[in-house]
Write a protein that holds these residues in place. Structure first.
Motif, short mmCIF file in Angstrom:
data_model
loop_
_atom_site.label_atom_id
_atom_site.label_comp_id
_atom_site.label_asym_id
_atom_site.label_seq_id
_atom_site.Cartn_x
_atom_site.Cartn_y
_atom_site.Cartn_z
N GLU A 107 0.83 -1.21 0.00
CA GLU A 107 0.00 0.00 0.00
C GLU A 107 0.86 1.26 0.00
O GLU A 107 0.59 2.22 -0.71
CB GLU A 107 -0.95 -0.01 1.20
CG GLU A 107 -2.03 -1.06 1.10
CD GLU A 107 -2.91 -1.10 2.34
OE1 GLU A 107 -2.84 -0.16 3.17
OE2 GLU A 107 -3.67 -2.07 2.48
N ALA A 108 1.91 1.26 0.79
CA ALA A 108 2.81 2.42 0.84
C ALA A 108 3.51 2.61 -0.50
O ALA A 108 3.69 3.74 -0.96
CB ALA A 108 3.83 2.25 1.95
N ILE A 109 3.87 1.51 -1.16
CA ILE A 109 4.53 1.60 -2.47
C ILE A 109 3.56 2.17 -3.50
O ILE A 109 3.93 3.05 -4.28
CB ILE A 109 5.05 0.21 -2.89
CG1 ILE A 109 6.19 -0.20 -1.98
CG2 ILE A 109 5.50 0.22 -4.35
CD1 ILE A 109 6.62 -1.63 -2.12
N THR A 110 2.33 1.70 -3.49
CA THR A 110 1.32 2.22 -4.42
C THR A 110 1.10 3.71 -4.18
O THR A 110 1.04 4.49 -5.14
CB THR A 110 0.00 1.45 -4.26
OG1 THR A 110 0.25 0.06 -4.46
CG2 THR A 110 -1.03 1.93 -5.26
N ALA A 111 1.00 4.13 -2.92
CA ALA A 111 0.82 5.54 -2.60
C ALA A 111 2.01 6.36 -3.06
O ALA A 111 1.86 7.44 -3.64
CB ALA A 111 0.61 5.72 -1.10
#
Length: 148
Positions: A107-111
């Motif tokens: 999720e952090a990578i996508t954000a």
């Protein structure tokens, strides 16, 4: 040449003939190593056994480890880079696995990717506007483009 040397040479010749008959290519036949005592060893069999079979904790073959195995089996010293040459001859090439952190947060990578793309898009708009403004200034200057 002693009788023992002739017998060993004949044994090697017959092994090579069998390999050729089985369809093995000449470079592979020529590169097959001889262990101490004249026995032919197949390094591929040793490599396929894996590093754990030789006492290493993980399943990664490094050139340094392969150099140690070559030294133990064939009594030949190689630098790690030198150990790569015989590996290439038998068709083994480095493969690097996709290493991912255990604590990887998708999720952090996508954000981050979304924010990065947004930043890049905003930068492109600003840069485009600056180029357009510069062109306008040049066009309105006395003797600039479009002004005869």
């Amino acid at each position: 040449m002693t009788a023992e040397d002739r017998a060993r040479r004949e044994r090697v010749r017959l092994e090579a003939a069998e390999m050729f008959a089985a369809g093995v290519s000449a470079p592979v036949v020529a590169a097959r190593p001889q262990a101490q005592g004249g026995a032919t060893l197949d390094p591929q069999v040793e490599l396929e056994r894996g590093p754990a079979a030789r006492g290493w904790d993980d399943q990664r073959w490094t050139l340094a480890r392969i150099a140690v195995v070559i030294r133990e089996l064939f009594d030949v010293d190689h630098t790690p880079r030198g150990a790569a040459y015989p590996l290439h001859r038998i068709g083994w090439f480095p493969r690097v696995p996709a290493a991912r952190a255990a604590e990887r947060d998708e999720e952090a990578i996508t954000a981050w990717r979304t924010e990065g793309l947004t930043f890049q898009s905003q930068y492109a708009v600003v840069a485009s506007q600056q180029v357009q403004d510069a062109g306008d200034r040049l066009g309105s200057a006395p003797g600039g483009p479009g002004k005869g």
